[in-house]
Design an enzyme around this catalytic site. Structure first.
Site, short mmCIF file in Angstrom:
data_model
loop_
_atom_site.label_atom_id
_atom_site.label_comp_id
_atom_site.label_asym_id
_atom_site.label_seq_id
_atom_site.Cartn_x
_atom_site.Cartn_y
_atom_site.Cartn_z
N ASP A 283 0.84 -1.20 0.00
CA ASP A 283 0.00 0.00 0.00
C ASP A 283 0.88 1.25 0.00
OD1 ASP A 283 -2.24 1.91 1.18
OD2 ASP A 283 -3.28 0.06 0.66
N ASP B 271 -6.21 5.00 -5.19
CA ASP B 271 -6.81 5.73 -4.06
C ASP B 271 -7.15 7.17 -4.45
OD1 ASP B 271 -7.68 6.12 -1.46
OD2 ASP B 271 -5.87 5.34 -0.53
N ASN C 144 -7.89 10.51 -1.88
CA ASN C 144 -8.14 10.80 -0.47
C ASN C 144 -8.58 12.21 -0.12
OD1 ASN C 144 -7.63 8.34 1.08
ND2 ASN C 144 -5.65 8.39 0.06
N GLY D 113 -11.32 4.90 1.84
CA GLY D 113 -12.34 3.87 2.04
C GLY D 113 -13.26 3.90 0.83
N ASP E 110 -12.87 2.32 5.27
CA ASP E 110 -11.72 2.24 6.18
C ASP E 110 -12.16 1.83 7.58
OD1 ASP E 110 -9.73 2.85 4.42
OD2 ASP E 110 -9.62 4.98 4.92
C1 DGJ Z 1 -6.99 5.39 2.36
C2 DGJ Z 1 -7.38 3.98 2.04
O1 DGJ Z 1 -8.75 3.82 2.26
C3 DGJ Z 1 -6.55 3.04 2.90
O2 DGJ Z 1 -6.95 1.73 2.67
C4 DGJ Z 1 -5.10 3.24 2.60
O3 DGJ Z 1 -4.82 2.84 1.29
C5 DGJ Z 1 -4.70 4.68 2.82
N1 DGJ Z 1 -5.57 5.58 2.11
C6 DGJ Z 1 -3.28 4.91 2.40
O4 DGJ Z 1 -2.93 6.23 2.46
#
Ligand code: DGJ
Length: 729
Positions: free
Chosen positions: A372, A482, A484, A533, A552
């Site tokens: 990851d 991902d 975020n 997540g 998550d």
């Molecule tokens: C958010 C993801 O939902 C997690 O599973 C993980 O990959 C983190 N980001 C890593 O920064």
């Protein structure tokens, strides 16, 4: 499947299970007559229309001869059920399309020109779309705006063996000047009654897709995202259920969009209690300019119809997603058990520690190891690294890790977050206008990162080039993609000021363009979607990525709710789910819950005890035997809802009805009780052995009497995973 009767001017779309009737009235407007279970004919459109038009037509004043007149066909354009309402005229229910022409007019009234019936479904360019395998027909109706050379193509697809409709519009400008699109929804669906409940799935980080149900009431109700992604806050999957509907009784109509950005599902109830539904790209902060001879195509909206309750609506969606949406070529094949490094070590790892993770992951049955976040740039925490996609060789010898993995006969996967950048990264430092921002305005930062300007093809190209260098140099079988943070400031320096209303949608197109270029170049790689997540769990992403990380949330009980609710609209095979170190339940329970998803692990495997390894390996055995046929490609039944009862019951049955897995979990302590739980989907005439009491009963016994749990003691979170296998009697 699609017919048009010239005499009665009625279109009929049917697969002999559902019917959709449209009447082309004398005013050249499309009226919706009927949507429901198969109806062999409507011989008299007026019998249905009159109920909605109140026996009166609206009046208009004819300037030419100074007369008050009524519309042909007693058309009452403000209350008739329509396929495409007008804007700027008497209809106040909310048109799906709103335009602004150069002459200042904003009236949009589209009149029928011609139609054709196409075999299959017409693919969308640059956007994910529904697929057909000679199992669909599409009605394409061309309409022209009354006073402008602007056309709309209305597409309506029906499937042969699925109770699914797909709708969308294309807006075409044949004016000599540009036209601005203020709203471009994908569909309208008018229903003659409002006695429904609306179910939608709102939430937040680590509490995605929380089940919400409320009555449809007079006026407007909306389910929306304006976060730039389909979002944690609401999911684009919503459904209407008749007030007395249950899991297997009553009318249920589900909606979803093949789209990953801002959306708006809207219902409006008029005073006749007709229900007017529109759905599409959220019109907030949306303004798209089409130049002469250009067009704008809206994403497709998918509608699932069931007259037999919620489960049938879900099953329609599941089958559609598996067979007519996901493009991953190995979708129906066995998928490896995945081990993800994130919760085990976060950013803190070395080559040796990862190698030892791989060895222990192997012992619990893992077949794909995923490294990851943290392997690239200067990424030792979340302040730096995003945007600099090169291997941090000081930290990890990726060649050695991959070689070790492959030697263990395991596949190898890696994490990317392509649409983001950290301010400290070299890429940002060298390209200050690579992000969304408006100079002189405060710039929001989230998780120490900015949103790259993916509306700008140059930025997408730069990231593509960086990713390709890695993917060409290393043998990678899987990518976790991902995302975020959400989109706040949407200003792009790649576009002029008159084009800024296009940025939200262009960001989504940039996301799709990078994904599709990579998939084209590396068709063997499996992509898993993720967004803090499950913040981008949608049909647009599933077109490219056959699975999406669900949440998550690491508490398995909370996750179980998330997974249950997600499964109402999406197949189990799409729901990324791992057993992890959260101490709320045993590893056995955590693994059993994860089994009703994609199944995998996420913990420090070096710290597992012998007993824990055994528990996980036991479930891994079940995975290997049943997951592909029963969970991935089977039929899912929601036996008991944790939203409404103290139990979760999920049962999946293989297509040939030979095997089934039943997950039953007790949420609150509730011992001494008689409890029978009826199963579904089994062949009533066949005999099945079950792993709970090791007995064999006839299928009809499980369906009518049920599993007898009366002698069991149910503590909190007691979880049973029961196998059922067809046997010769
Ligand atoms: C958010 C993801 O939902 C997690 O599973 C993980 O990959 C983190 N980001 C890593 O920064």
């Amino acid at each position: 499947m699609i017919t048009f009767n010239e005499k009665t001017r009625i279109f009929h779309l049917t697969n002999k299970s559902i019917s959709y009737y449209i009447y082309l009235n004398q005013e050249q407007r499309l009226e919706k007559l009927y949507f429901g279970p198969y109806l062999s004919e409507i011989s008299n459109a007026d019998a249905i229309r009159k109920a909605n038009v109140d026996n009166n037509s609206t009046q208009f004043y004819d300037d030419k001869d100074h007369q008050e007149k009524t519309f042909l066909d007693q058309f009452k354009s403000n209350y008739a059920l329509l396929e495409l309402s007008s804007h700027g005229v008497i209809d106040k229910r909310g048109a799906p399309i709103i335009l602004r022409y150069k002459d200042g007019s904003r009236i949009t009234e589209f009149l029928y020109v011609e139609h054709r019936i196409n075999q299959g479904i017409l693919p969308l360019k640059d956007m994910p779309h529904a697929l057909d395998h000679d199992d669909a027909e599409t009605l394409e109706i061309l309409l022209k705006e009354r006073n402008h050379n602007v056309y709309v193509k209305y597409f309506l697809t029906i499937y042969k063996d699925k109770d699914i409709l797909v709708k969308n519009f294309e807006i075409i400008n044949h004016e000599k000047e540009e036209v601005q699109i203020e709203r471009a929804f994908s569909m309208q669906l008018d229903l003659p009654c409002m006695d429904y409940r609306l179910v939608h799935f709102s939430g937040r980080w680590a509490k995605e897709r929380d089940y919400k149900v409320n009555d449809i009431v007079d006026g407007v109700q909306e389910v929306t995202s304006n976060y730039g992604r389909s979002s944690h806050e609401e999911n684009p999957f919503v459904y209407l259920m008749e007030k007395n509907a249950t899991m297997n009784h009553g009318e249920v109509i589900g909606f979803n969009m093949i789209y990953s950005g801002n959306f708006k599902w809207r219902s409006f109830t008029d005073y006749f209690h007709n229900l007017h539904i529109t759905y599409g790209i959220n019109d907030e902060d949306f303004l798209w300019v089409i130049n002469p001879n250009e067009s704008f195509v809206t994403p497709q909206c998918v509608i699932s119809y069931s007259s037999k309750g919620v489960d049938k609506m879900s099953q329609n969606f599941h089958a559609f997603i598996k067979e007519n949406l996901i493009t991953y070529p190995y979708e129906k094949d066995y998928k490896p058990i995945l081990f993800n490094s994130w919760e085990g070590c976060y950013f803190d790892f070395t080559t040796d520690s990862i190698v030892s993770y791989i060895d222990d992951a192997k012992k619990i049955g893992s077949e794909l190891f995923v490294l990851d976040d943290g392997w690239f740039g200067r990424r030792d925490n979340d302040y730096d690294g995003l945007g600099d996609w090169y291997v941090n060789e000081k930290k990890v010898d990726l060649h050695r890790v991959i070689e070790h993995c492959h030697k263990q006969n395991m596949k190898f996967g890696i994490w990317f977050e392509p649409e983001m950048v950290n301010p400290l990264s070299d890429y940002y430092q060298n390209n200050p206008h690579c992000i969304l921002k408006e100079d002189n305005n405060p710039l929001t930062i989230a998780r120490h990162q900015f949103h790259l300007d993916f509306s700008n093809p140059k930025v997408v190209d730069d990231i593509y080039e960086q990713m390709v260098k890695i993917l060409d140099a290393y043998e990678i079988d899987y990518i976790k993609w991902d995302y975020n943070r959400v989109v706040y400031e949407t200003y792009s320096y790649a576009f002029g000021k008159e084009r800024q209303g296009e940025i939200y949608h262009r960001l989504v197109l940039g996301y799709y363009s990078l994904l599709s270029r990579l998939i084209e170049r590396y068709p063997h790689i499996m992509f898993e979607g993720c967004a803090s997540g499950g913040g981008r769990f949608d049909l647009g992403t599933l077109y490219y990525c056959p699975q999406i990380w669900c949440s998550d949330e690491s508490d398995p009980i909370q996750r179980m709710f998330i997974q249950y609710n997600t499964s109402l609209g999406y197949p189990l095979s799409t729901m990324g789910a791992h057993a992890n170190a959260n101490p709320i339940t045993s590893y056995q329970t955590k693994a059993q819950i994860a089994l009703f998803g994609t199944y995998g692990y996420e913990m420090n495997p070096n710290r597992l005890s012998e007993k824990e390894m055994e528990e996980l390996s036991e479930v891994a055995k079940i995975y290997k035997e049943y997951h592909q046929s029963v969970i991935e490609n089977g039929t899912l039944y929601h036996i008991s809802s944790p939203n409404e009862t103290n139990f979760l019951g999920l049962q999946s049955v293989s297509k040939d009805q030979s095997t089934s897995l039943f997950l039953f979990m007790n949420l609150l302590k509730d011992g001494d009780r008689y409890r029978f739980v009826r199963l579904q989907g089994l062949d009533p005439e066949a005999y099945y052995w079950n792993s709970y009491d090791q007995q064999t009963f006839k299928g009809e016994y499980y369906l009518k009497v049920g599993m007898n749990f009366s002698r069991d003691w149910f503590d909190e979170f007691r979880c049973l995973l029961i196998e059922l296998k067809r046997v010769e009697n």
